[in-house]
Scaffold this active site. Structure first.
Site, short mmCIF file in Angstrom:
data_model
loop_
_atom_site.label_atom_id
_atom_site.label_comp_id
_atom_site.label_asym_id
_atom_site.label_seq_id
_atom_site.Cartn_x
_atom_site.Cartn_y
_atom_site.Cartn_z
N PHE A 90 51.82 53.97 45.06
CA PHE A 90 52.48 55.12 44.43
C PHE A 90 53.96 54.85 44.16
CE2 PHE A 90 53.19 59.58 43.75
CZ PHE A 90 54.34 59.93 44.42
N GLU A 121 46.16 55.97 50.72
CA GLU A 121 45.52 56.98 49.86
C GLU A 121 46.33 58.26 49.77
OE1 GLU A 121 41.37 55.10 51.47
OE2 GLU A 121 41.96 57.15 52.04
N ALA A 123 50.51 60.09 51.13
CA ALA A 123 51.77 59.90 51.85
C ALA A 123 51.48 59.99 53.35
CB ALA A 123 52.78 60.96 51.43
N ASN A 124 52.17 59.19 54.13
CA ASN A 124 52.06 59.16 55.59
C ASN A 124 50.72 58.65 56.08
OD1 ASN A 124 54.70 60.10 56.12
ND2 ASN A 124 54.03 62.14 55.48
N ASP A 148 61.91 51.58 50.30
CA ASP A 148 62.52 51.99 51.57
C ASP A 148 61.78 53.14 52.21
OD1 ASP A 148 65.89 51.41 50.28
OD2 ASP A 148 64.35 50.06 51.04
N GLY A 190 59.31 48.87 45.57
CA GLY A 190 59.74 50.27 45.46
C GLY A 190 60.71 50.46 44.31
N ASP A 441 67.08 57.29 54.24
CA ASP A 441 66.29 56.13 53.79
C ASP A 441 65.33 56.52 52.67
OD1 ASP A 441 65.81 54.34 56.97
OD2 ASP A 441 67.57 55.08 55.92
N GLY A 442 65.78 57.47 51.85
CA GLY A 442 64.95 57.84 50.72
C GLY A 442 64.00 58.98 51.02
C1 LIG Z 1 78.98 54.26 36.93
C2 LIG Z 1 77.89 53.48 37.59
C3 LIG Z 1 77.66 54.01 38.97
C4 LIG Z 1 76.67 53.19 39.72
C5 LIG Z 1 76.62 53.64 41.14
C6 LIG Z 1 75.79 52.73 41.96
C7 LIG Z 1 75.80 53.14 43.40
C8 LIG Z 1 74.60 52.58 44.04
C9 LIG Z 1 74.62 52.77 45.50
C10 LIG Z 1 73.30 52.37 46.03
C11 LIG Z 1 73.03 52.96 47.36
C12 LIG Z 1 71.63 52.67 47.72
C13 LIG Z 1 71.29 53.29 49.05
C14 LIG Z 1 69.79 53.17 49.21
C15 LIG Z 1 69.04 54.22 49.45
C16 LIG Z 1 67.54 54.08 49.51
O1 LIG Z 1 67.09 54.05 50.85
C17 LIG Z 1 66.89 55.24 48.76
C18 LIG Z 1 65.38 55.14 48.78
O2 LIG Z 1 65.01 53.89 48.35
P1 LIG Z 1 63.53 53.70 47.70
O3 LIG Z 1 62.55 54.42 48.58
O4 LIG Z 1 63.32 52.21 47.66
O5 LIG Z 1 63.61 54.32 46.33
N1 LIG Z 1 67.34 55.19 47.38
C19 LIG Z 1 68.12 56.16 46.92
O6 LIG Z 1 68.49 57.08 47.58
C20 LIG Z 1 68.55 55.99 45.50
C21 LIG Z 1 70.05 56.01 45.41
C22 LIG Z 1 70.43 55.72 43.98
C23 LIG Z 1 71.82 56.20 43.68
C24 LIG Z 1 72.20 56.02 42.25
N1 ADP Z 2 49.10 56.52 48.41
C1 ADP Z 2 50.21 57.30 48.38
N2 ADP Z 2 50.24 58.41 47.62
C2 ADP Z 2 51.36 59.17 47.58
N3 ADP Z 2 52.50 58.90 48.27
C3 ADP Z 2 52.49 57.81 49.04
C4 ADP Z 2 51.36 56.96 49.14
N4 ADP Z 2 51.67 55.94 50.02
C5 ADP Z 2 52.94 56.16 50.43
N5 ADP Z 2 53.43 57.27 49.84
C6 ADP Z 2 54.79 57.84 49.98
O1 ADP Z 2 55.54 57.44 48.83
C7 ADP Z 2 56.93 57.58 49.14
C8 ADP Z 2 57.75 56.60 48.37
O2 ADP Z 2 57.35 55.30 48.75
P1 ADP Z 2 58.31 54.07 48.40
O3 ADP Z 2 57.50 52.85 48.62
O4 ADP Z 2 59.61 54.21 49.09
O5 ADP Z 2 58.53 54.22 46.84
P2 ADP Z 2 59.93 54.49 46.10
O6 ADP Z 2 60.80 53.31 46.39
O7 ADP Z 2 59.55 54.58 44.66
O8 ADP Z 2 60.47 55.77 46.65
C9 ADP Z 2 57.02 57.38 50.63
O9 ADP Z 2 57.65 58.52 51.19
C10 ADP Z 2 55.59 57.29 51.13
O10 ADP Z 2 55.39 58.10 52.30
#
Ligand SMILES: CCCCCCCCCCCCC/C=C/[C@@H](O)[C@H](COP(=O)(O)O)NC(=O)CCCCC
Ligand code: ADP
Ligand code: CA
Length: 500
Positions: A90, A121, A123-124, A148, A190, A441-442
Site C-alpha cells: 500500500f 492485507e 494496516a497494522n 517509515d 515508501g 515517523d509518519g
Molecule cells: C522550498 C523547498 C522546500 C523543501 C523542504 C524539504 C524539507 C524536507 C525535510 C524532510 C524531513 C523528512 C522527515 C521524515 C519523516 C518521515 O518519517 C515521514 C513518513 O515517511 P514515509 O512513511 O516514508 O512517507 N515523512 C513525512 O512526514 C513527509 C515529510 C515531507 C515534508 C515535505
Molecule cells: N496492506 C495494507 N493496507 C493498508 N495500509 C497498510 C497495509 N500495510 C501497511 N499499511 C500501513 O500503511 C502505512 C504507510 O506505510 P509506509 O510503508 O510508511 O508507506 P508511505 O511511506 O507511503 O507512508 C503504514 O502506517 C502502515 O501501517
C-alpha cells in the site's frame, strides 16, 4: 558474498579454456572454476553485487578454496540465514511487492538466505502478527519492505512482543524496556524512506538488501512518547509538530497521489503559515554529547563519546521556552531523505541517547521559505534569528490552550487509514485550529501535549562489536592472503582480480 571478508562459492565446475594465440588452434586444457559474489561500493553510497570467477588447475585445489571460503563465511555469525519479510503493498508508489520480487529476492537467494514473506492485507497487520503469532525464534531478523510508517509498525510489533515475553508493561512511564534481539532490515519502498536513507545513505533497495546479507547493523535511539503518563508511540526519526504535523495530516487524505502527496500538502501548509502557541521544556544533553551545529561526523563522534561516556558528566537542568511556533521538530537522526539529502538535523546521531530539538518560531513566509530551502542545499538551516536547536535527552510540549478532550473513541476522528495509537489515552483529542498534530515517523498523533524521553543504546557495546568485527575481517583476509600465497601461480580470477 565478499562484502566485508565474506564470500559465497559454488561447487567447482569443469570449465574449458582455450589457450594460444587467436587464429591458432588452441590446445584444450581443463581448468576448474568457481564464482564468488562480492559487494562492490559504487557512487552515492550505492552497493552492487559483482562476480569474480576463480579458476584452478585441479579439482582438489578448487575444493580446497571453496572449503576455506566457506569456513571463513561460517565465522561471520552476524550474517542472517533465515528472515521474516513483511511487504506493504500500500505504501509509496504501491510497488513494494515488485521491488522485493525483482530486486531483493534474487540476491537473498544467491546468498543462501531463506525468507518467509507476508504481504500485509491491512494496516497494522505486520504489527499484530509480530505481537501475537510470529514464531520469532526461527528467524535471524525481520525485514520491512515499505516506508517509515511500515518500519514504525514493525518496530512497535517487535518491541511490544519483547516486552510481553518479558512481562514488562511498556505503558508504564519509565519502564525499563527489554532490548529486542532481532534486527529490522529496511527495503525502501515508501514515500519518504528517511530511516533507510539516513542510516544507509541511499534509498536503493539492492543496496539495502546487500547490507542485510552481509549482516550489517546500526543501533538506533528510540524515543517513547507519552500523553499524561499514558504511552502513545515510539519514534526513531521525526517527531514534528506544526508544519510537519500539518503536512502529514493533510497528506493522509491524498494517499492516492503516492509520494507526491507530500509536495501538495507541503505547499498547502506553507501557504496556511499556521503557528501554534505553547511551552516547550527540555533537558539538555551533557556537553560531551556534542551540539547539533558542531558538524562532527557520526563515527568519530561515536568513538569519542564512547571513551568520554564512561566518565561522570555534569547533570543539566530543565530549560523552558514559551512562544509561538511554526514548527517544533525532534530529530532522532538526521532525517536525511531524497528531498533533503542532509536532513532536518545533519549532525544528529543515531545511537547517542539524544535528539536534536529544533524550534522554528513565528516568522514571515519569506523567512520560513528561506529556512526550508536551506534543507535542500549546503546552507546552515539553523542560521536564522527565529530558529534555535538544542541537543536533548527529554522534552515536553504543552499547548497554551488545552485541547478539548471530548471523544471516548476514535470513530469521529479524521484518521490515517488503519492508524490507531498503540496505547492511546482513554479520551481522545479532537484536532482544532489552535492545535497541530504530531508527525511521529509518519504516523499522526492527535495529542498535542506530550512527554518524550530517549532510550540510550550501549554505545560502548556497539563500538566494541564494530572493532571486534573489523579485527575478525582482518584475520580472515590474512588467512586468505596466506592461502593465495601458496597457490598464487595456479590461481587467477577470470573476471577481475579480487582484492582481499
Ligand atoms: C522550498 C523547498 C522546500 C523543501 C523542504 C524539504 C524539507 C524536507 C525535510 C524532510 C524531513 C523528512 C522527515 C521524515 C519523516 C518521515 O518519517 C515521514 C513518513 O515517511 P514515509 O512513511 O516514508 O512517507 N515523512 C513525512 O512526514 C513527509 C515529510 C515531507 C515534508 C515535505
Ligand atoms: N496492506 C495494507 N493496507 C493498508 N495500509 C497498510 C497495509 N500495510 C501497511 N499499511 C500501513 O500503511 C502505512 C504507510 O506505510 P509506509 O510503508 O510508511 O508507506 P508511505 O511511506 O507511503 O507512508 C503504514 O502506517 C502502515 O501501517
Ligand atoms: Ca539520536
Amino acid at each position: 558474498f565478499w562484502g566485508h571478508g565474506a564470500a559465497i562459492a559454488y561447487p567447482g565446475c569443469l570449465w574449458e579454456q582455450r589457450q594460444g594465440h587467436p587464429g591458432q588452434f588452441a590446445s584444450l586444457s581443463q581448468v576448474f572454476c568457481f564464482p564468488v559474489f562480492y559487494v562492490k561500493r559504487t557512487k552515492n553510497h550505492q552497493w552492487r553485487c559483482n562476480e569474480a570467477t576463480f579458476s584452478c588447475s585441479s579439482a582438489e585445489l578448487c575444493e580446497q578454496w571453496i572449503q576455506v571460503t566457506r569456513e571463513q563465511l561460517s565465522l561471520l555469525t552476524n550474517r542472517p540465514k533465515r528472515l521474516l519479510v513483511y511487504i506493504n503493498p500500500f505504501g509509496g508508489k504501491r510497488r513494494g511487492k515488485r521491488i522485493y520480487e525483482e530486486k531483493v529476492a534474487p540476491v537473498f537467494q544467491q546468498a543462501g538466505i531463506s525468507a518467509d514473506v507476508i504481504v500485509t492485507e491491512r494496516a497494522n497487520h505486520a504489527r499484530d502478527h509480530l505481537t501475537t503469532e510470529a514464531n520469532l525464534q526461527q528467524y535471524d531478523g525481520v525485514v520491512c519492505v515499505g516506508g517509515d510508517g511500515m518500519f514504525s509498525e514493525i518496530l512497535h510489533g517487535l518491541v511490544a512482543r519483547t516486552q510481553n515475553d518479558n512481562k514488562v508493561d511498556q505503558n508504564r512511564p519509565g519502564a525499563e524496556l527489554k532490548p529486542c534481539m532481532l534486527r529490522i532490515g529496511i527495503i525502501p519502498a515508501g514515500s519518504t524512506d528517511c530511516i533507510c536513507f539516513a542510516t544507509v545513505g541511499t534509498n536503493d533497495p539492492v543496496t539495502s538488501a546487500l547490507h542485510i546479507i552481509i549482516g550489517d547493523s546500526q543501533p538506533m535511539d528510540v524515543c517513547s512518547v507519552h500523553h499524561n503518563d499514558v504511552f502513545l508511540r515510539y519514534s526513531v526519526s521525526l517527531l514534528g509538530y506544526g508544519f510537519y504535523g500539518d503536512v502529514l495530516a493533510d497528506s493522509e487524505k491524498k494517499r492516492w497521489l503516492g509520494p507526491a502527496r507530500y509536495d501538495l500538502s507541503g505547499v498547502k501548509a506553507f501557504l496556511c503559515h499556521n503557528y501554534y502557541k505553547g511551552t516547550v521544556s527540555f533537558l539538555p544533553a551533557e556537553d560531551n554529547l556534542g551540539h547539533p551545529r558542531d558538524k562532527m561526523q557520526f563515527l568519530c563522534l561515536l568513538v569519542s563519546k564512547w571513551f568520554h561516556s564512561c566518565v561522570a558528566v555534569s547533570s543539566s537542568s530543565w530549560k523552558v521556552i514559551c512562544g509561538k511556533f511554526i514548527a517544533i521538530n525532534a530529530a532522532n537522526m538526521s532525517c536525511a531523505c531524497p528531498r533533503s539529502p542532509k536532513g532536518l538535523s545533519p549532525s544528529a546521531h543515531l545511537a547517542d541517547g539524544t535528539a536534536d530539538l529544533i524550534l522554528v518560531r513565528k516568522c514571515s513566509r519569506l523567512d520560513f521559505f528561506r529556512h526550508l530551502l536551506r534543507h535542500t542545499n549546503t546552507d546552515d538551516q539553523f542560521d536564522h534569528s527565529f530558529v534555535e536547536v538544542h541537543r536533548v535527552k527529554k522534552f515536553h510540549f504543552e499547548p497554551l490552550d488545552p485541547q478539548p478532550l471530548l471523544l471516548e473513541n476514535q470513530s469521529e476522528l479524521p484518521k490515517k487509514p488503519g492508524f490507531c495509537p498503540m496505547g492511546s489515552a482513554q479520551t481522545t483529542c479532537i484536532p482544532s485550529a489552535a492545535h497541530s498534530s504530531w508527525n511521529c515517523d509518519g504516523e499522526i498523533l492527535h495529542h498535542a501535549a506530550i512527554q518524550v524521553r530517549l532510550a540510550i543504546h550501549n554505545i560502548a557495546e556497539t563500538v566494541k562489536r564494530k572493532i571486534k568485527l573489523r579485527l575478525h575481517l582482518i584475520t580472515a583476509k590474512v588467512s586468505c592472503l596466506k592461502a593465495l600465497g601458496k597457490t598464487d601461480s595456479a590461481l587467477m580470477t577470470h573476471n577481475s582480480l579480487l582484492k582481499c
